[in-house]
Design a protein around this motif. Structure first.
Motif, PDB file in Angstrom:
ATOM      1  N   PRO A 121       0.809  -1.287   0.012  1.00 24.70           N
ATOM      2  CA  PRO A 121      -0.194  -0.059   0.142  1.00 24.70           C
ATOM      3  C   PRO A 121       0.779   1.200   0.001  1.00 24.70           C
ATOM      4  CG  PRO A 121      -0.802  -1.555   1.688  1.00 24.70           C
ATOM      5  CD  PRO A 121       0.638  -1.987   1.098  1.00 24.70           C
ATOM      6  N   ARG A 122       0.266   2.433  -0.475  1.00 24.18           N
ATOM      7  CA  ARG A 122       0.902   3.637  -0.349  1.00 24.18           C
ATOM      8  C   ARG A 122       0.235   4.543   0.362  1.00 24.18           C
ATOM      9  NH1 ARG A 122       1.205   3.982  -7.101  1.00 24.18           N
ATOM     10  NH2 ARG A 122       2.523   1.902  -7.337  1.00 24.18           N
ATOM     11  N   PRO A 123       0.915   5.676   0.643  1.00 17.83           N
ATOM     12  CA  PRO A 123       0.118   6.674   1.376  1.00 17.83           C
ATOM     13  C   PRO A 123      -0.867   7.157   0.855  1.00 17.83           C
ATOM     14  CG  PRO A 123       2.647   7.275   1.406  1.00 17.83           C
ATOM     15  CD  PRO A 123       2.101   6.088   0.482  1.00 17.83           C
ATOM     16  N   GLY A 124      -2.127   7.088   1.725  1.00 15.68           N
ATOM     17  CA  GLY A 124      -3.505   7.639   1.250  1.00 15.68           C
ATOM     18  C   GLY A 124      -4.274   6.360   1.193  1.00 15.68           C
ATOM     19  N   ASP A 125      -3.712   5.163   1.167  1.00 13.94           N
ATOM     20  CA  ASP A 125      -4.625   4.003   0.813  1.00 13.94           C
ATOM     21  C   ASP A 125      -5.046   3.407   2.418  1.00 13.94           C
ATOM     22  OD1 ASP A 125      -4.149   3.946  -1.768  1.00 13.94           O
ATOM     23  OD2 ASP A 125      -2.329   2.421  -1.565  1.00 13.94           O
ATOM     24  N   ARG A 126      -6.087   2.676   2.453  1.00 11.99           N
ATOM     25  CA  ARG A 126      -6.358   1.995   3.489  1.00 11.99           C
ATOM     26  C   ARG A 126      -5.840   0.541   2.999  1.00 11.99           C
ATOM     27  NH1 ARG A 126      -9.034   3.477   7.589  1.00 11.99           N
ATOM     28  NH2 ARG A 126      -9.554   1.203   8.341  1.00 11.99           N
ATOM     29  N   ALA A 127      -5.296  -0.334   4.213  1.00 11.70           N
ATOM     30  CA  ALA A 127      -4.582  -1.487   4.114  1.00 11.70           C
ATOM     31  C   ALA A 127      -5.135  -2.245   5.282  1.00 11.70           C
ATOM     32  CB  ALA A 127      -3.104  -1.351   4.202  1.00 11.70           C
ATOM     33  N   ALA A 128      -5.091  -3.614   5.157  1.00 11.93           N
ATOM     34  CA  ALA A 128      -5.452  -4.521   6.134  1.00 11.93           C
ATOM     35  C   ALA A 128      -4.408  -5.841   6.032  1.00 11.93           C
ATOM     36  CB  ALA A 128      -6.748  -5.131   5.789  1.00 11.93           C
ATOM     37  N   GLY A 129      -4.350  -6.325   7.242  1.00 12.70           N
ATOM     38  CA  GLY A 129      -3.434  -7.676   7.106  1.00 12.70           C
ATOM     39  C   GLY A 129      -3.303  -8.312   8.288  1.00 12.70           C
ATOM     40  N   THR A 130      -2.699  -9.575   8.626  1.00  8.81           N
ATOM     41  CA  THR A 130      -2.551 -10.264   9.703  1.00  8.81           C
ATOM     42  C   THR A 130      -1.261  -9.953  10.326  1.00  8.81           C
ATOM     43  OG1 THR A 130      -4.278 -11.907   9.186  1.00  8.81           O
ATOM     44  CG2 THR A 130      -2.624 -12.404  10.809  1.00  8.81           C
ATOM     45  N   LEU A 131      -1.148  -9.208  11.487  1.00  7.74           N
ATOM     46  CA  LEU A 131       0.184  -8.437  11.685  1.00  7.74           C
ATOM     47  C   LEU A 131       0.446  -9.119  13.148  1.00  7.74           C
ATOM     48  CD1 LEU A 131      -0.266  -4.786  10.821  1.00  7.74           C
ATOM     49  CD2 LEU A 131       0.855  -6.751   9.427  1.00  7.74           C
ATOM     50  N   ALA A 132       1.557  -9.451  13.462  1.00  7.11           N
ATOM     51  CA  ALA A 132       2.118  -9.519  14.995  1.00  7.11           C
ATOM     52  C   ALA A 132       2.781  -8.783  15.494  1.00  7.11           C
ATOM     53  CB  ALA A 132       3.094 -10.961  14.877  1.00  7.11           C
ATOM     54  N   LEU A 133       1.922  -7.738  16.039  1.00  7.37           N
ATOM     55  CA  LEU A 133       2.480  -6.449  16.672  1.00  7.37           C
ATOM     56  C   LEU A 133       3.216  -6.599  17.893  1.00  7.37           C
ATOM     57  CD1 LEU A 133      -0.560  -4.168  15.998  1.00  7.37           C
ATOM     58  CD2 LEU A 133       1.404  -4.171  14.752  1.00  7.37           C
ATOM     59  N   ARG A 134       4.335  -5.777  18.141  1.00  7.10           N
ATOM     60  CA  ARG A 134       5.171  -5.705  19.264  1.00  7.10           C
ATOM     61  C   ARG A 134       5.182  -4.239  19.776  1.00  7.10           C
ATOM     62  NH1 ARG A 134       7.012 -10.745  19.889  1.00  7.10           N
ATOM     63  NH2 ARG A 134       7.371 -11.935  18.189  1.00  7.10           N
ATOM     64  N   ASP A 135       5.474  -4.013  20.902  1.00  8.53           N
ATOM     65  CA  ASP A 135       5.707  -2.797  21.509  1.00  8.53           C
ATOM     66  C   ASP A 135       6.984  -2.042  20.706  1.00  8.53           C
ATOM     67  OD1 ASP A 135       3.788  -2.890  23.451  1.00  8.53           O
ATOM     68  OD2 ASP A 135       5.203  -3.513  25.064  1.00  8.53           O
ATOM     69  N   ALA A 136       6.802  -0.786  20.614  1.00 11.25           N
ATOM     70  CA  ALA A 136       7.659   0.227  19.747  1.00 11.25           C
ATOM     71  C   ALA A 136       9.154   0.013  20.229  1.00 11.25           C
ATOM     72  CB  ALA A 136       7.029   1.361  19.487  1.00 11.25           C
ATOM     73  N   ALA A 137       9.234  -0.064  21.625  1.00 11.59           N
ATOM     74  CA  ALA A 137      10.641   0.022  22.121  1.00 11.59           C
ATOM     75  C   ALA A 137      11.207  -1.372  22.736  1.00 11.59           C
ATOM     76  CB  ALA A 137      10.544   1.048  23.221  1.00 11.59           C
ATOM     77  N   VAL A 138      12.280  -1.519  22.510  1.00  7.41           N
ATOM     78  CA  VAL A 138      12.997  -2.728  23.093  1.00  7.41           C
ATOM     79  C   VAL A 138      13.791  -2.239  24.333  1.00  7.41           C
ATOM     80  CG1 VAL A 138      14.441  -4.605  22.726  1.00  7.41           C
ATOM     81  CG2 VAL A 138      13.211  -3.935  21.008  1.00  7.41           C
ATOM     82  N   TRP A 139      13.491  -2.700  25.400  1.00  7.74           N
ATOM     83  CA  TRP A 139      14.467  -2.387  26.569  1.00  7.74           C
ATOM     84  C   TRP A 139      14.767  -3.727  27.251  1.00  7.74           C
ATOM     85  CZ3 TRP A 139      14.718   2.721  26.487  1.00  7.74           C
ATOM     86  CH2 TRP A 139      13.811   3.422  26.172  1.00  7.74           C
ATOM     87  N   ASN A 140      16.389  -3.690  27.527  1.00  5.52           N
ATOM     88  CA  ASN A 140      16.837  -4.911  28.057  1.00  5.52           C
ATOM     89  C   ASN A 140      18.268  -4.662  28.685  1.00  5.52           C
ATOM     90  OD1 ASN A 140      18.831  -5.255  25.856  1.00  5.52           O
ATOM     91  ND2 ASN A 140      17.033  -5.717  24.591  1.00  5.52           N
ATOM     92  N   ASP A 141      18.882  -5.484  29.369  1.00  6.74           N
ATOM     93  CA  ASP A 141      20.076  -5.186  29.875  1.00  6.74           C
ATOM     94  C   ASP A 141      21.159  -5.296  28.795  1.00  6.74           C
ATOM     95  OD1 ASP A 141      20.034  -7.935  29.888  1.00  6.74           O
ATOM     96  OD2 ASP A 141      20.740  -8.291  31.753  1.00  6.74           O
ATOM     97  N   LEU A 142      21.022  -5.459  27.739  1.00  2.30           N
ATOM     98  CA  LEU A 142      22.057  -5.358  26.782  1.00  2.30           C
ATOM     99  C   LEU A 142      22.260  -4.003  26.536  1.00  2.30           C
ATOM    100  CD1 LEU A 142      21.416  -8.301  24.173  1.00  2.30           C
ATOM    101  CD2 LEU A 142      23.577  -7.904  25.648  1.00  2.30           C
ATOM    102  N   ALA A 143      21.253  -3.191  26.108  1.00  2.00           N
ATOM    103  CA  ALA A 143      21.267  -1.755  25.804  1.00  2.00           C
ATOM    104  C   ALA A 143      19.954  -1.345  25.799  1.00  2.00           C
ATOM    105  CB  ALA A 143      22.136  -1.503  24.522  1.00  2.00           C
TER     106      ALA A 143
END
Length: 632
Positions: free
Chosen positions: A90-112
Motif C-alpha cells: 500500500p501507498r500513503p493515502g491507501d487503507r490497508a489490512a493484514g494479519t500482523l504480529a505487533l510488538r511494543d515500539a521500544a525494546v528495553w533490556n540489559d544489553l542496551a
C-alpha cells in the motif's frame, strides 16, 4: 534587551514555547502505548490508513494508523511496518489490512536501550512495530485521495527522470535532488559527498527550497516591471513554492523551509517592515506550534543555525561593493558558504563527529552546480513527459555529473580534507554557539566591550577543548528486532557491525533490509561505516571469532548448531532461527550468564528454551514478551 525585543518581538514568545516543549518532553512525554493484548506478538487482523512510506522494493517501511483489530474498532494508534523484498505494498493515502504480529515500539533490556529509536518512536507517535512478508498487507481502499495523489505524482516524476535518457548515476543524483528519492544513490558517491561536507544537497531541505525560490523569482521576474503586479508576484512565488513542496510529498524538512520563506515573503508582499530575525522567530513559532518535536530534529537545528550564520556574517564577509555586480555576486557565494559553515559547525561536530577542512571547496562546487542540476532535471522531466528522450540536455547532465563525481572524488581524497571521529560534550557545543553569537554581536556593534567579551568567550572555548573532547564513542551494543530477525548492532566509534540471527542463505536480503532500518540510527549516531560480516572480523574493539562476538567488554555467543560452540563462558547466548539443535546439549559446552531468545523464534521453541534455562537457573531475556526484555 528592551531594544532587542522591540526589533524582534517574536523572540520572547518563541523562547517561552521552547521552554514549554522542553518541560513537556522531559517530564510528561512517554513512548506511545496501546492495548497490551495487541502487542504481545500474537497475530491479529489489523486495518488502518497508510500515512507514510519509505525505502524501496528491497526494503519498505510503512507507518500505518491502525483503527480496527480483528474487525472491532479501536482507539487509533500508529505502527511502523517493515516489509520484505518483493510484492506490491500500500501507498500513503491507501487503507490497508493484514494479519500482523505487533510488538511494543521500544525494546528495553540489559544489553542496551535503543535511545535513538525510542526518541524516533515518540516523535512519530509510533506505539507498535511489525514485520510483514510478501502479500501479507493488502490495499483495501482509499483513505486520503490528496495524500495518495501526491505520492503517485512524485513517483511519476521519478519515472520521467528514469526514462529521460540519462545514465543511472545521473538519474540517482537528480531524483534525490529534485524529488527526495534517494534509494538509488551509489554508496561511494554518498560517502564522498559526506567527506567534503555537502551531503545535505542529497536530502530535500531548505537548501533546495532556496534554489526553487530563485528559479521562481527568475520565472516571475518580468512582473517587476509593472508596479501593481509586484505584490502579486510575491504571493504567486509563495504559492508556487508550496506547490513544489506538495509535489515532493510534503516532507517535514521542506515544509519547515517553505514556512520560513513564506513568512518573510508575505511580509514583503503586504508592505510590512520585515526584520529577518523576527521573521525567523515567527516561522519557528508556527513550526513548533504544529510540530513540537521538531525542536529536537537535527535538520531544523542545522537549518536555523545556517540561516542565523548567513544573517550574522554574510554581509560582513563580502568586501566588494554592491555596485560591482559580478564581483559582488561571486564574493557573495563565498561569503554565504563560509557564514553557513560558521553557524552550523558546532552542530555538525555534535551530530556527525566530523570537521571538514575543505568545506569551502565543496560548498562552492555545490552552489555552482545545484541550479544547473535542478533546472536541467526539470527540463528533462518536461521533455520526457512529451516523449522526447536522449536529448542534448541529457548528454550535458551526464557530462556534468561525471565532472562533479571526479571533482568530489579528488577533493575527498585530500589527506587533510577533514578531521574525523571528533566527539565533544553537549555543553561544549553550547559554549561554541555562544562564542559565535558574541563574535557576531561584536562585529555588528563594533564596541570595545563586546569585542572583549567575544575574545574571552573564544579563549574559554579554546582552553576548554581538551576537557570537552571525548577520546571516542564508547563501544555499545543495541539489540534490534527488525526485518524478521533479531540483530545485534555493535558500534565502535564511527564504525558499526551488524550480526543477525537469520539463516545463512538469507544473509544478503536480511542485510539489505536491516541497512534501510538502521539508516536513521547511523546518521544520528555519527556512524559512517556499517558492515554485515558473514565471517570472522575485527574492527577496533569489535571482533568475531567463529560464533563468539566480543564487543563493549561483553562476549555473546550466536550458535548455529547444537554443541557448535567450544567450551567457554560467555555473557550472553543469543538463540535465533539459525540455531537448530537442543539447548541442553549446547549448555554442556557453552556457559552463558544470560540467554536471549530471538524475537523471530516460534512460540513453541521459545518456551522450550525458556524451560530448559529455568531448570538450570539461567536468566532469560525473552523478546516475545510484551515487556520486551524483562529478565526472568
Amino acid at each position: 534587551m528592551k531594544a532587542l525585543l522591540t526589533k524582534v518581538p517574536a523572540l520572547l514568545p518563541l523562547l517561552g514555547l521552547c521552554a514549554g516543549i522542553l518541560i513537556w518532553w522531559n517530564f510528561f512525554l512517554t513512548t506511545p502505548k496501546t492495548d497490551a493484548a495487541f502487542t504481545d506478538g500474537s497475530r491479529h487482523l489489523c486495518s488502518g490508513a497508510v500515512i507514510e512510506s519509505g525505502g524501496s522494493p528491497q526494503g519498505i517501511r510503512l507507518i500505518m494508523e491502525i483503527d480496527s483489530v480483528d474487525g472491532i474498532p479501536v482507539a487509533a494508534f500508529r505502527a511502523e511496518i517493515s516489509a520484505a523484498a518483493g510484492g506490491a505494498f500500500p501507498r500513503p493515502g491507501d487503507r490497508a489490512a493484514g494479519t500482523l504480529a505487533l510488538r511494543d515500539a521500544a525494546v528495553w533490556n540489559d544489553l542496551a536501550t535503543e535511545d535513538y529509536l525510542a526518541s524516533y518512536y515518540m516523535r512519530k507517535d509510533i506505539a507498535a512495530t511489525a514485520f510483514v512478508a510478501e502479500n501479507e498487507l493488502l490495499t483495501t481502499g482509499v483513505d486520503s485521495r490528496l495524500r495518495r495523489a501526491l505520492h503517485r505524482y512524485r513517483e511519476w516524476l521519478v519515472a520521467q527522470l528514469a526514462h529521460s535518457g540519462v545514465s543511472d548515476r545521473t538519474f540517482a543524483l537528480l531524483s534525490a535532488i529534485i524529488t527526495g528519492y534517494d534509494d538509488e544513490l551509489p554508496a561511494d558517491l554518498l560517502e564522498d559527498f559526506r567527506a567534503i561536507g555537502i551531503a545535505h544537497i542529497l536530502a530535500l531541505s531548505g537548501f533546495h527550497v532556496g534554489f526553487i525560490i530563485l528559479l521562481v523569482s527568475l520565472l516571475l521576474y518580468p512582473m517587476r516591471a509593472v508596479y501593481r503586479l509586484r505584490r502579486l508576484r510575491l504571493v504567486l512565488s509563495v504559492i508556487l513554492v508550496w506547490c513544489y513542496a506538495a509535489v515532493v510529498g510534503l516532507p517535514l524538512s521542506v515544509v519547515r523551509a517553505v514556512i520560513m520563506a513564506s513568512v518573510y515573503t508575505l511580509g514583503l508582499a503586504f508592505g510590512r517592515h520585515t526584520n529577518p530575525y523576527n521573521s525567523l522567530c515567527v516561522a519557528l513559532l508556527i513550526i513548533l506550534a504544529i510540530w513540537p518535536s521538531s525542536l529536537f530534529a537535527a535538520g531544523l537545528q542545522l537549518s536555523v543555525s545556517a540561516v542565523l550564520g548567513i544573517l550574522a556574517f554574510a554581509g560582513l564577509l563580502n568586501p566588494v561593493s554592491p555596485r560591482k555586480r559580478l564581483p559582488y555576486n561571486i564574493m557573495a557565494a563565498v561569503a554565504v558558504s563560509v557564514s553557513a559553515f560558521i553557524g552550523t559547525v558546532p552542530l555538525t561536530v555534535l551530530y556527525f563527529h566530523r570537521f571538514p577542512l575543505i568545506f569551502l571547496l565543496g560548498n562552492l562546487l555545490a552552489t555552482a552546480v545545484m541550479p544547473v542540476w535542478m533546472t536541467g532535471g526539470m527540463l528533462l522531466i518536461a521533455t520526457s513527459a512529451l516523449g522526447i528522450t536522449h536529448t542534448w540536455v541529457a548528454d550535458f547532465m551526464d557530462g556534468l555529473t561525471g565532472f562533479v563525481s571526479v571533482a568530489v572524488d579528488r577533493i575527498a581524497a585530500i589527506p587533510w580534507g577533514e578531521i574525523s571521529d571528533v566527539y565533544v560534550e553537549p555543553w561544549f557545543v553550547a559554549a561554541m554557539l555562544s562564542a559565535i553569537a558574541l563574535t557576531a554581536l561584536a562585529a555588528h556593534m563594533r564596541s570595545r566591550k563586546t569585542w572583549i567579551a567575544a575574545a574571552v568567550a573564544v579563549a574559554a572555548v579554546s582552553v576548554a577543548w581538551p576537557a570537552a573532547s571525548v577520546a571516542g564513542a564508547a563501544s555499545d551494543i543495541v539489540l534490534v528486532r527488525a526485518a524478521g530477525t533479531t540483530a545485534i548492532v555493535c558500534r565502535d566509534g564511527s564504525r558499526c557491525a551488524v550480526i543477525h540471527t537469520a539463516a545463512d542463505r538469507d544473509h544478503a536480503s536480511v542485510a539489505q533490509r536491516l541497512a534501510k532500518r538502521l539508516r536513521g540510527f547511523a546518521a544520528v549516531s555519527g556512524i559512517d561505516t556499517v558492515i554485515f560480516p558473514e565471517s570472522d572480523f575485527a574492527i577496533g574493539r569489535l571482533s568475531r571469532d567463529g560464533e563468539i562476538l566480543c564487543a563493549a567488554g561483553r562476549t555473546i555467543a550466536i550458535p548455529s548448531r547444537s554443541a557448535s560452540c567450544d567450551t567457554c563462558t560467555v555473557d550472553y547466548l543469543l538463540l535465533g532461527t539459525r540455531f537448530k539443535g537442543k539447548l541442553a546439549m549446547l549448555l554442556g559446552h557453552c556457559r552463558p550468564d544470560t540467554i536471549v531468545l530471538g524475537a523471530e523464534l516460534s512460540r513453541r521453541r521459545a518456551r522450550q528454551y525458556a524451560d530448559t534455562a529455568a531448570v538450570r537457573g539461567i536468566p532469560v531475556i525473552d523478546l516475545h514478551e510484551s515487556s520486551a526484555g524483562t529478565a526472568r
